[in-house]
Design a protein around this motif. Sequence first.
Motif, PDB file in Angstrom:
ATOM      1  N   ALA A 154      17.405  96.374  -5.491  1.00  0.00           N
ATOM      2  CA  ALA A 154      18.856  96.048  -5.249  1.00  0.00           C
ATOM      3  C   ALA A 154      18.129  94.028  -5.463  1.00  0.00           C
ATOM      4  N   VAL A 155      17.339  93.749  -4.720  1.00  0.00           N
ATOM      5  CA  VAL A 155      16.534  92.492  -4.735  1.00  0.00           C
ATOM      6  C   VAL A 155      15.909  91.854  -6.074  1.00  0.00           C
ATOM      7  N   VAL A 156      15.918  92.937  -6.944  1.00  0.00           N
ATOM      8  CA  VAL A 156      15.478  92.637  -8.208  1.00  0.00           C
ATOM      9  C   VAL A 156      16.886  92.115  -9.357  1.00  0.00           C
ATOM     10  N   GLY A 157      17.804  92.825  -8.412  1.00  0.00           N
ATOM     11  CA  GLY A 157      19.034  92.833  -9.526  1.00  0.00           C
ATOM     12  C   GLY A 157      19.626  91.434  -8.788  1.00  0.00           C
ATOM     13  N   LEU A 158      19.933  91.218  -7.477  1.00  0.00           N
ATOM     14  CA  LEU A 158      20.502  90.081  -7.331  1.00  0.00           C
ATOM     15  C   LEU A 158      19.995  88.913  -7.455  1.00  0.00           C
ATOM     16  N   VAL A 159      18.592  89.244  -7.138  1.00  0.00           N
ATOM     17  CA  VAL A 159      17.842  87.119  -7.563  1.00  0.00           C
ATOM     18  C   VAL A 159      18.354  87.223  -8.559  1.00  0.00           C
ATOM     19  N   SER A 160      18.249  88.179 -10.334  1.00  0.00           N
ATOM     20  CA  SER A 160      17.598  88.231 -11.761  1.00  0.00           C
ATOM     21  C   SER A 160      19.234  88.115 -11.531  1.00  0.00           C
ATOM     22  N   ALA A 161      20.413  87.911 -11.605  1.00  0.00           N
ATOM     23  CA  ALA A 161      21.470  87.686 -11.725  1.00  0.00           C
ATOM     24  C   ALA A 161      21.757  86.122 -11.233  1.00  0.00           C
ATOM     25  N   LEU A 162      21.384  85.859 -10.636  1.00  0.00           N
ATOM     26  CA  LEU A 162      21.212  84.423 -10.315  1.00  0.00           C
ATOM     27  C   LEU A 162      20.497  83.579 -11.475  1.00  0.00           C
ATOM     28  N   MET A 163      19.379  84.561 -11.478  1.00  0.00           N
ATOM     29  CA  MET A 163      19.031  83.586 -12.035  1.00  0.00           C
ATOM     30  C   MET A 163      18.817  83.453 -14.001  1.00  0.00           C
ATOM     31  N   GLY A 164      20.520  84.392 -13.626  1.00  0.00           N
ATOM     32  CA  GLY A 164      20.122  85.393 -15.474  1.00  0.00           C
ATOM     33  C   GLY A 164      18.579  85.475 -16.629  1.00  0.00           C
ATOM     34  N   ILE A 165      17.643  85.868 -15.491  1.00  0.00           N
ATOM     35  CA  ILE A 165      16.645  86.893 -16.089  1.00  0.00           C
ATOM     36  C   ILE A 165      17.209  88.371 -16.338  1.00  0.00           C
ATOM     37  N   GLY A 166      16.258  88.728 -16.875  1.00  0.00           N
ATOM     38  CA  GLY A 166      15.663  89.737 -16.986  1.00  0.00           C
ATOM     39  C   GLY A 166      15.375  91.120 -15.603  1.00  0.00           C
ATOM     40  N   GLY A 167      14.573  90.284 -14.617  1.00  0.00           N
ATOM     41  CA  GLY A 167      14.169  90.626 -14.167  1.00  0.00           C
ATOM     42  C   GLY A 167      12.379  91.223 -13.713  1.00  0.00           C
ATOM     43  N   GLY A 168      12.425  91.467 -15.590  1.00  0.00           N
ATOM     44  CA  GLY A 168      10.753  91.687 -15.598  1.00  0.00           C
ATOM     45  C   GLY A 168      10.191  90.925 -14.751  1.00  0.00           C
ATOM     46  N   ALA A 169      10.477  89.420 -14.442  1.00  0.00           N
ATOM     47  CA  ALA A 169       9.443  88.561 -14.151  1.00  0.00           C
ATOM     48  C   ALA A 169       9.160  88.966 -12.336  1.00  0.00           C
ATOM     49  N   VAL A 170      10.483  89.091 -11.723  1.00  0.00           N
ATOM     50  CA  VAL A 170       9.929  89.926 -10.772  1.00  0.00           C
ATOM     51  C   VAL A 170      10.014  91.300 -10.679  1.00  0.00           C
ATOM     52  N   SER A 171      10.131  92.285 -11.043  1.00  0.00           N
ATOM     53  CA  SER A 171       9.705  93.605 -10.582  1.00  0.00           C
ATOM     54  C   SER A 171       8.484  93.313 -11.053  1.00  0.00           C
ATOM     55  N   ASN A 172       8.332  93.141 -11.899  1.00  0.00           N
ATOM     56  CA  ASN A 172       6.820  92.952 -12.607  1.00  0.00           C
ATOM     57  C   ASN A 172       5.544  92.329 -11.218  1.00  0.00           C
ATOM     58  N   LEU A 173       6.518  91.419 -10.523  1.00  0.00           N
ATOM     59  CA  LEU A 173       5.227  90.660  -9.001  1.00  0.00           C
ATOM     60  C   LEU A 173       5.340  91.931  -8.306  1.00  0.00           C
ATOM     61  N   ILE A 174       6.841  93.057  -8.172  1.00  0.00           N
ATOM     62  CA  ILE A 174       6.686  93.670  -7.311  1.00  0.00           C
ATOM     63  C   ILE A 174       5.588  94.435  -7.581  1.00  0.00           C
ATOM     64  N   LEU A 175       5.650  95.429  -8.233  1.00  0.00           N
ATOM     65  CA  LEU A 175       4.992  96.622  -8.681  1.00  0.00           C
ATOM     66  C   LEU A 175       3.330  96.589  -8.598  1.00  0.00           C
ATOM     67  N   THR A 176       2.891  94.708  -9.473  1.00  0.00           N
ATOM     68  CA  THR A 176       1.798  94.117  -9.453  1.00  0.00           C
ATOM     69  C   THR A 176       1.015  94.145  -7.684  1.00  0.00           C
ATOM     70  N   LEU A 177       1.843  93.623  -6.717  1.00  0.00           N
ATOM     71  CA  LEU A 177       1.189  94.557  -5.429  1.00  0.00           C
ATOM     72  C   LEU A 177       1.668  95.443  -5.148  1.00  0.00           C
ATOM     73  N   HIS A 178       1.832  96.476  -5.486  1.00  0.00           N
ATOM     74  CA  HIS A 178       1.542  97.672  -5.307  1.00  0.00           C
ATOM     75  C   HIS A 178       0.615  99.072  -6.137  1.00  0.00           C
ATOM     76  N   GLY A 179      -0.074  97.610  -6.505  1.00  0.00           N
ATOM     77  CA  GLY A 179      -1.439  97.989  -7.271  1.00  0.00           C
ATOM     78  C   GLY A 179      -0.616  98.323  -8.733  1.00  0.00           C
TER      79      GLY A 179
END
Length: 277
Positions: A154-179
Motif C-alpha cells: 500500500a505504501v509503494v502504491g501511494l508514494v509512487s502515485a504521488l511521485m509519478g513513478i512505477g514503484g521500482g525505486a521504492v520497492s527496491n529499497l524495501i526488498l533490499t532492506l530485507h536481504g
Amino acid sequence: MELLSSGTIFALIAALAAAGAVTGFLAGLFGIGGGAISVPVFFEVFRLLGHDPEVAMPLAVGTSLAVIVPTSLVSAYGHLQRGTVDKDLLKVWALPILIGVALGSALASVAPPRLFQGVFVCVALLIATKLLTGGKWRLSEGLPRRAILRLYGAVVGLVSALMGIGGGAVSNLILTLHGVPIHRAVSTAAGVGVLIAVPGTIGYMIAGWGRPDLPPDALGFVSVATFLLTIPTSILTTRFGVALAHRLSKEWLARSFGCFLLLVCARFLVAMIAGDG
C-alpha cells in the motif's frame, strides 16, 4: 497562451524523445518506471507551454504513469524470461498496491505541487543515501509476514502515485532492506511497475477529467500528445537496459542510481526554494 516558435517546438519534441529513451533504458536497467526522468522533463515542458504549476505537476505525473505502462511491461517480460521475478510476492502486493495507487491518485486532484515535489525529494534522498553508503542497511535477512508485506504494498502504491513513478525505486529499497539480492529486487520491481502504472494512469485521468485549464489533447491529467511523442524511443531502449542490468556489477548499478537520484532531488529542491512550482 503565447504561440511557440518552430525552433521551440522542435526542441520540445527532441526533449520528449530523449526523455523517452532514458526512461525506457532506466526501466530495464534498474527495474524502475523512469518517472525520475520523465516527471521533471514533462513538468518543464508543460510550464513552457504556459500551464500553471498547479496543473503542470499533476499533468506531468499522470503522463509519466501512462508512459510507464508499456515500458514496465517490456521490462518485466525481459526480466521474467531470465527467471528473476518473484511472482509470489507480486500476487501478495497486487491488491494493496491498487489501494495505495487509488488514494494517491485521489490526492492528485486537491494536493499542491509542493506535496508532490516534497514526497519525491524525501523518498529519493532516502534511497540515494542507502545506495551510496554501500547498500548494507538491513531490517532482516528475509521478507516479513504477509500482513507487513501488504502494508508495504500500500505504501509503494501511494508514494509512487504521488511521485509519478512505477514503484521500482521504492520497492527496491524495501526488498533490499530485507536481504533480497539486488538483481532479484530489480527484476521484481519491474513487475511492480505494471501493477502501479495501469491503475495510476486511470486514476489520474479521472482526477483531472473535465478541468477547463488542461491542454486540448489531455485525458484528465494525461497528455496524449506527450505520451505519443515519448513512447517510441522508450520502447526501443528498454530491452537494452534489461540486457545491461544482468551484466553489470551490483555496486556500479547501485552507486550510479544513487548519484542520479541526488541530481533529481537537487532540481526539485531548487524549484521549491525558488517558489517555481
